[in-house]
Design an enzyme around this catalytic site. Sequence first.
Site, PDB file in Angstrom:
ATOM      1  N   GLU A  81     -10.289  -3.838  -6.385  1.00 14.04           N
ATOM      2  CA  GLU A  81     -11.435  -4.676  -7.127  1.00 14.04           C
ATOM      3  C   GLU A  81     -10.724  -5.350  -8.306  1.00 14.04           C
ATOM      4  O   GLU A  81      -9.900  -4.626  -9.080  1.00 14.04           O
ATOM      5  CB  GLU A  81     -12.738  -3.570  -7.675  1.00 14.04           C
ATOM      6  CG  GLU A  81     -13.486  -3.142  -6.890  1.00 14.04           C
ATOM      7  CD  GLU A  81     -14.516  -2.255  -7.506  1.00 14.04           C
ATOM      8  OE1 GLU A  81     -14.672  -2.518  -8.730  1.00 14.04           O
ATOM      9  OE2 GLU A  81     -15.089  -1.382  -6.895  1.00 14.04           O
TER      10      GLU A  81
ATOM     11  N   GLU B  35     -25.528  -9.045  -8.508  1.00 14.92           N
ATOM     12  CA  GLU B  35     -26.487  -8.018  -7.974  1.00 14.92           C
ATOM     13  C   GLU B  35     -27.410  -7.627  -8.954  1.00 14.92           C
ATOM     14  O   GLU B  35     -26.997  -6.923  -9.812  1.00 14.92           O
ATOM     15  CB  GLU B  35     -25.599  -6.777  -7.422  1.00 14.92           C
ATOM     16  CG  GLU B  35     -24.709  -7.004  -6.235  1.00 14.92           C
ATOM     17  CD  GLU B  35     -23.801  -5.910  -5.930  1.00 14.92           C
ATOM     18  OE1 GLU B  35     -24.186  -4.917  -5.483  1.00 14.92           O
ATOM     19  OE2 GLU B  35     -22.300  -6.050  -6.209  1.00 14.92           O
TER      20      GLU B  35
ATOM     21  N   LYS C  94     -27.956  -3.523 -10.233  1.00 15.30           N
ATOM     22  CA  LYS C  94     -26.924  -2.638 -10.812  1.00 15.30           C
ATOM     23  C   LYS C  94     -27.142  -2.355 -12.289  1.00 15.30           C
ATOM     24  O   LYS C  94     -27.763  -3.078 -13.068  1.00 15.30           O
ATOM     25  CB  LYS C  94     -25.541  -3.472 -10.821  1.00 15.30           C
ATOM     26  CG  LYS C  94     -24.774  -3.718  -9.419  1.00 15.30           C
ATOM     27  CD  LYS C  94     -23.648  -4.035  -9.352  1.00 15.30           C
ATOM     28  CE  LYS C  94     -22.766  -2.938  -9.937  1.00 15.30           C
ATOM     29  NZ  LYS C  94     -21.309  -3.027  -9.705  1.00 15.30           N
TER      30      LYS C  94
ATOM     31  N   GLU D  70     -22.425  -6.214 -15.879  1.00 13.50           N
ATOM     32  CA  GLU D  70     -22.272  -5.506 -14.533  1.00 13.50           C
ATOM     33  C   GLU D  70     -23.219  -6.139 -13.289  1.00 13.50           C
ATOM     34  O   GLU D  70     -22.801  -6.311 -11.915  1.00 13.50           O
ATOM     35  CB  GLU D  70     -22.888  -4.221 -14.352  1.00 13.50           C
ATOM     36  CG  GLU D  70     -21.883  -3.134 -14.960  1.00 13.50           C
ATOM     37  CD  GLU D  70     -20.748  -2.900 -14.396  1.00 13.50           C
ATOM     38  OE1 GLU D  70     -20.763  -2.800 -13.191  1.00 13.50           O
ATOM     39  OE2 GLU D  70     -19.651  -2.916 -15.145  1.00 13.50           O
TER      40      GLU D  70
END
Length: 393
Positions: free
Chosen positions: A277, A331, A334, A340
């Site tokens: 990541e 997203e 999250k 985030e």
Amino acid sequence: MAMAERFGARWLPFRFVLAVALLVLVTDRAVMMRAGATPIGINYGQIADNLPSPARVSWLLRSMQVSKVKLYDADPYVLGAFLDTGVEFVVGIGNENVSAMVDPAAARAWIQRHVQPFLPATRITCITVGNEVFKGNDTELKANLLPAMQSVYQALAALGLQGRVNVTTAHSLDIMGSSFPPSAGAFRADVVPYMQPILSFLSMARSPFLINCYPYFAYKADPGNVPLEYVLFQPNAGVTDTNTRLNYDNMLYAQVDSVYAAIQALGHADIDVKISETGWPSRGDPDEAGATPEYAGTYTGNLLRRIEMKQGTPLRPSVPIDVYVFALFNENLKPGPASERNYGLFYPDGTPVYNVGLRGYLPPMDYSRGTRKAVPLLALILIAVAAITLSLS
């Protein structure tokens, strides 16, 4: 009235229509799978309630020429959407299921359910057992990590899949007790008792060491003292390791080489480090310095250029860095700070969050039955054939 008469023209011969359909199909496959696939990986997270279907995502990623995808589970709908595409997958066993995998029967059952049915049509090449296990305080989970990895590895061997599917786990960078200069990289003292046998397992299994690296975190924590150019791959004088005399012009490479040094300090020089990541948020809370579309685009764009150059780190210049960018979509579910929820390259509707030269096509949705579906390939072929027929009439 015949359809041809309604269009005011005669339908073309069936053989011609069939030839056009085949041409469209072959052209589509050639465009999707041409040899020049982008040498990057993408993390495909799904902690959201507004994402496109896996079938549409398959079109998007293949139109971008992405060759590698990393999941945090083994979603059968995703794996099924990539049958016969050639895209390489990393699938994951979540932390909540790691302890159960210590049981050989459970590990074998998991593989038989989540991996074996999709092979070889979907290219599953790696299983990550847990994610950032040593970031938390769950001592039972930490103790069970290696036995679970061993159990999954043995199950793969029993099913004849050893050598085709690797087994590893992904770590956060906070496993490091020291990371600068890179040559002085060392794991935290409390992590070493776990890490030593894990490294021996990875060496035996010929599996990679996965690390999640985010220079953004360093900049966010101390924006006044961390040079922006250094974390964004922009031109700068760099930092020289006083022990090796190697110069680092970006933080990511320094972080990776510090992990190599920590691994070597425990007696292993035969394990490859891969970046599972890395990314930069395009938006954050007021106290999250640097979380902007401009900086996110600069970081990701410059990283992609380094990857395309097949560049290695100063310590291993002949080994191109292997990177999975985080993440495909923003997203919205999250937890945590706003950043985030804003690491995506794309919004859920397929619109780029910022421009880094990655162009992809997210096909339209079919609402005819009240469900959101990707338009099937056959439908697109028939649409193309009809359009050509009309244009030639």
